[in-house]
Design a protein around this motif. Sequence first.
Motif: not given
Length: 286
Positions: A60-67
Amino acid sequence: MNEGKVKLTTLLLCLLPGVGYLLALFGLPLLRVVYGSFTSNEAGAAALTLDTWAQLLANPVFTDGLWFSLWLGIAPTIVSLMISLPLSALMQANESSRNLFGTLYKIPLVVPGIVAGFLVLIILDRGGMATRLLAPFGIALPRLVRDEWAIGAIIASAWKTVPFMTLIIAGAMASINKDILAAARTLGAGRLTIIARIQLPLAQPGITAAVLLSFIGSLGSYVIPSLLGPTYPLPLSVHMFDEGFKKGNWPMVYAMGTLLSVMAIAVLLAYYAIIGSLGRSKAAKG
């Protein structure tokens, strides 16, 4: 038949410098990045694997970073466009406005991005210049630096983006045939009507190019989000350096780069679809 082959050969030779340049400097590196995203640093792993993508999309750290990266790409572009469009139109009004605004908007061009970030930090951070100037009047600024919406980062990005966007859009507007504008004025069109119904539609290719360049630049920014953005989430551009490059995890760097590129293409396709839909709607009404 021979004549047709000669024409085809001539055409291919004429296209070779441009197409070869794009393939050598853009196509091949992009293919290398995509291929690298399906590899692994772990010893004994298969030549091609989805492990890196699984780690990336499951965290989720990376997916949140994507958005968050998309937010930092879209928001400054919209802010810059809202400033650049009227500024470009004002520059076409007369010689005086062209000289005045043409000088002012170029000032940020000579300021490096990291310097712009530090300027925003010094002025808008808590205890900064703006806070001290407004304190005697009882005015308290909201948190604008390292806040959850990254307002400070958006301001700094837009401040650097506006000159480039204005340069392109103003050039597109300046290339419009003056006879068209004169004819519109003769028929009774006001200034706002000329801007909305003539200058903006005819300058659309320049506006699209400006939006494209501004969005890509803001999407991949590293310095400004690191300096002015929140501690969480961090954009993928920061994760690419901190979690990938610093640790030698190149497959993760490639995967993040590929994901950013795919999302950028998706946003740009959506932009083109919206512009095309608006154009068809206006044509139908006309």
